[in-house]
Design an enzyme around this catalytic site. Structure first.
Site, PDB file in Angstrom:
ATOM      1  N   HIS A  66      -3.593 -10.658  -9.097  1.00  0.00           N
ATOM      2  CA  HIS A  66      -3.688 -11.199  -7.733  1.00  0.00           C
ATOM      3  C   HIS A  66      -2.524 -12.102  -7.384  1.00  0.00           C
ATOM      4  O   HIS A  66      -1.887 -11.944  -6.340  1.00  0.00           O
ATOM      5  CB  HIS A  66      -4.997 -11.955  -7.519  1.00  0.00           C
ATOM      6  CG  HIS A  66      -5.113 -12.530  -6.136  1.00  0.00           C
ATOM      7  ND1 HIS A  66      -5.254 -13.878  -5.886  1.00  0.00           N
ATOM      8  CD2 HIS A  66      -5.057 -11.943  -4.911  1.00  0.00           C
ATOM      9  CE1 HIS A  66      -5.305 -14.082  -4.583  1.00  0.00           C
ATOM     10  NE2 HIS A  66      -5.185 -12.929  -3.969  1.00  0.00           N
ATOM     11  N   ASP A 122       1.355  -3.869  -1.621  1.00  0.00           N
ATOM     12  CA  ASP A 122       0.297  -4.663  -1.006  1.00  0.00           C
ATOM     13  C   ASP A 122       0.074  -4.281   0.457  1.00  0.00           C
ATOM     14  O   ASP A 122       1.031  -4.199   1.238  1.00  0.00           O
ATOM     15  CB  ASP A 122       0.688  -6.148  -1.083  1.00  0.00           C
ATOM     16  CG  ASP A 122      -0.508  -7.061  -1.152  1.00  0.00           C
ATOM     17  OD1 ASP A 122      -1.503  -6.800  -0.466  1.00  0.00           O
ATOM     18  OD2 ASP A 122      -0.456  -8.051  -1.913  1.00  0.00           O
ATOM     19  N   ASP A 123      -1.196  -4.047   0.828  1.00  0.00           N
ATOM     20  CA  ASP A 123      -1.586  -3.782   2.222  1.00  0.00           C
ATOM     21  C   ASP A 123      -0.960  -2.514   2.803  1.00  0.00           C
ATOM     22  O   ASP A 123      -0.716  -2.427   4.007  1.00  0.00           O
ATOM     23  CB  ASP A 123      -1.228  -4.972   3.128  1.00  0.00           C
ATOM     24  CG  ASP A 123      -2.149  -6.167   2.945  1.00  0.00           C
ATOM     25  OD1 ASP A 123      -2.883  -6.214   1.937  1.00  0.00           O
ATOM     26  OD2 ASP A 123      -2.139  -7.067   3.797  1.00  0.00           O
ATOM     27  N   CYS A 146      -7.318  -7.960  -1.934  1.00  0.00           N
ATOM     28  CA  CYS A 146      -6.265  -7.780  -2.942  1.00  0.00           C
ATOM     29  C   CYS A 146      -6.743  -7.990  -4.377  1.00  0.00           C
ATOM     30  O   CYS A 146      -6.644  -7.092  -5.215  1.00  0.00           O
ATOM     31  CB  CYS A 146      -5.109  -8.735  -2.648  1.00  0.00           C
ATOM     32  SG  CYS A 146      -4.278  -8.459  -1.074  1.00  0.00           S
ATOM     33  N   ASP A 197      -2.974  -1.168  -2.659  1.00  0.00           N
ATOM     34  CA  ASP A 197      -4.182  -1.871  -3.110  1.00  0.00           C
ATOM     35  C   ASP A 197      -5.317  -1.833  -2.083  1.00  0.00           C
ATOM     36  O   ASP A 197      -6.456  -2.138  -2.412  1.00  0.00           O
ATOM     37  CB  ASP A 197      -3.885  -3.297  -3.553  1.00  0.00           C
ATOM     38  CG  ASP A 197      -3.410  -4.207  -2.433  1.00  0.00           C
ATOM     39  OD1 ASP A 197      -3.070  -3.727  -1.337  1.00  0.00           O
ATOM     40  OD2 ASP A 197      -3.372  -5.438  -2.665  1.00  0.00           O
ATOM     41  N   HIS A 198      -5.043  -1.429  -0.864  1.00  0.00           N
ATOM     42  CA  HIS A 198      -6.056  -1.136   0.169  1.00  0.00           C
ATOM     43  C   HIS A 198      -5.318  -0.802   1.452  1.00  0.00           C
ATOM     44  O   HIS A 198      -4.089  -0.908   1.523  1.00  0.00           O
ATOM     45  CB  HIS A 198      -7.023  -2.302   0.415  1.00  0.00           C
ATOM     46  CG  HIS A 198      -6.359  -3.632   0.460  1.00  0.00           C
ATOM     47  ND1 HIS A 198      -5.511  -4.006   1.461  1.00  0.00           N
ATOM     48  CD2 HIS A 198      -6.397  -4.673  -0.410  1.00  0.00           C
ATOM     49  CE1 HIS A 198      -5.062  -5.218   1.229  1.00  0.00           C
ATOM     50  NE2 HIS A 198      -5.574  -5.649   0.091  1.00  0.00           N
TER      51      HIS A 198
END
Length: 497
Positions: A138, A40-41, A79, A343-344
């Site tokens: 999510h 994540d992130d 997300c 995810d980004h």
């Protein structure tokens, strides 16, 4: 000029042809297992991406035995929606597909349908045991409920998993663990009266990702014994806010020596509506400074925050390492595809933003590393422009499975299983904030459907690698050539704007 125009319209033609599956051969027997790791992130700020100051030995080792995609872009910079595009292999069609609640809207509580709800569901239909751990869709435990609500029994992906696990430990629920601090407190339980980071001299299992890694190791051992092909998906929380990590990972970095952003100012000729005031970050009320587009943080505090983020990255790298080590110890590495996906991205003060949720390179570019047993040119990187929706068809082709419906991505099989050459022309699409953005090998063109001007942004990464100036006014011919790729795109989301 004519040649350039021809190349762009050739790309457009390829993108507009649906990937029809009618008449495809019957799926062959599965061959590979799949280990899918979501982080994540995670920015592409890793040793494997040329950042020598980062301490990420385990992800770097994966890169040395796999393929690093240097130019991977997510389709939505938030997300839930990013993961929805990844798991369905589809670009967003409506504004609801741009929200964190995309799974709640489209798949939660739905019966089994002809079209699988995710690539995990398709693998399950084809004889794979599918197991999820942590944050794959999510919610941190795959269930639909609010941050402060009791855990529900409603699954975000009700038809995808044979089993799903989450060890919430002393935090009690998945969401409490996701925003958790050592000792069992969490952001919402403390009414946001918390720092956006934490350094504690504790073991790895004092934070949730250590528990997730332990679960994943246990599952690999169990899956080996069953003798069936499997898809194991493992979702780690860090480096998502709060930036929490054991002290030993903070100690890897000398704060005063850490680099600051190469793009600390708002890009020239850009409206502030394209960015934001770091509201997610500013929820952490005990933050020492409150960044905004008008008031950037001091260099000292920026280094403090970057130190915290880097420590969280090194912590999650160690957890990834535990899982990859277990893969080797069980002997499963010889027949298991490994995918590591962010995810980004995340602005670390870039363009005065602390967070994601923009159509900037900093928010859209994220790591993608894929390892296939026996792949040629292992350890080499690919400069091809790829997007998250490409992962679904790639896994299917590697496993010799046919999709159940049209997918929007293109398989990366050639970039994985053939000798590397010059990357073929390709485009990545991203959507957010009433805007649509495309990334080519040299340019990013974004069009916003709003009143505030300018609505067109063009970045030329050959001349301006740090995205410091909108060059749409200076390069109108490039805008004219690229704009059809946005206006004639397959997705129909523009009609809502």
């Amino acid at each position: 000029m004519q040649r350039i125009r021809s190349v762009f319209f050739y790309i457009l033609l390829l993108l507009l042809i649906p990937v029809s599956t009618t008449g495809q051969r019957k799926p062959a027997a599965p061959s590979y297992n799949i280990l899918f790791i979501a982080v994540d992130d995670l920015r592409p700020e890793l040793g494997a991406y040329g950042k020598s100051y980062m301490h990420t030995p385990h992800i770097d080792q994966l890169a040395r035995t796999g393929r690093v995609f240097l130019n991977h872009y997510v389709n939505v910079p938030t997300c839930g929606a990013s993961r929805y595009a990844l798991l369905t292999g589809r670009l967003p069609q409506t504004p609801a597909a741009l929200a964190n609640e995309a799974f709640e809207t489209f798949t939660a509580g739905e019966p089994r349908k002809a079209q699988p709800e995710s690539f995990a569901a398709l693998f399950r239909r084809n004889g794979y045991t599918t197991v999820g751990i942590g944050k794959i869709s999510h919610a941190p435990d795959g269930k639909v409920y609010g941050y402060n609500a009791p855990v529900s029994d409603k699954w975000e992906l009700p038809n995808s998993w044979d089993a799903f696990y989450m060890d919430a430990g002393k935090w009690g629920t998945g969401w409490n663990a996701f925003f958790g601090y050592a000792g069992g407190t969490n952001r919402q339980g403390m009414k946001n009266e918390v720092f956006p980071y934490e350094e504690k001299d504790v073991p790895d299992t004092a934070y949730p990702d250590g528990l997730t890694a332990r679960l994943a190791v246990q599952q690999l051992s169990a899956l080996k014994k069953q003798g069936k092909p499997f898809l194991l998906a493992v979702g780690f929380f860090k480096p998502h806010l709060p930036f929490t990590a054991p002290k030993k990972y903070w100690d890897l970095y000398e704060e005063a020596a850490l680099p600051l952003s190469a793009s600390p100012a708002i890009p020239a000729d850009v409206n502030g509506k394209s960015l934001h005031n770091s509201n997610e970050f500013n929820q952490y009320k005990m933050g020492i400074e409150k960044p905004s587009l008008k008031t950037p943080v001091s260099d000292a505090y920026a280094r403090k925050l970057r130190h915290a983020y880097f420590a969280a990255v090194s912590y999650v790298d160690a957890q990834v390492g535990q899982v990859l080590d277990a893969l080797v110890e069980t002997g499963l590495d010889k027949n298991t595809i490994v995918v590591l996906w962010g995810d980004h991205g995340w602005h670390l003060g870039d363009e005065r933003v602390w967070g994601k949720h923009t159509l900037s390179e900093y928010s859209l570019r994220s790591p993608l590393i894929i390892r296939v047993p026996g792949m040629p040119a292992a350890g080499s990187s690919s400069g091809r422009i790829v997007q998250s929706v490409d992962i679904y068809p790639t896994l299917l082709e590697l496993a010799k499975l046919a999709p159940a419906d049209t997918l929007d991505g293109k398989s990366l099989y050639p970039a994985l299983m053939r000798r590397l050459g010059k990357p073929e022309p390709s485009v990545a699409y991203s959507y957010f904030n009433r805007g649509i953005s495309i990334r080519t090998g040299r340019y990013r063109l974004t069009k916003y459907y709003r009143k505030e001007m300018p609505v067109i942004e063009l970045y030329d990464y050959s001349a301006d690698p740090n995205e410091t100036r909108n060059q749409a006014a200076q390069q109108p011919s490039v805008v004219k050539q690229l704009l059809p790729l946005i206006e004639n795109k397959k997705t129909s989301i523009q009609q809502y704007w």
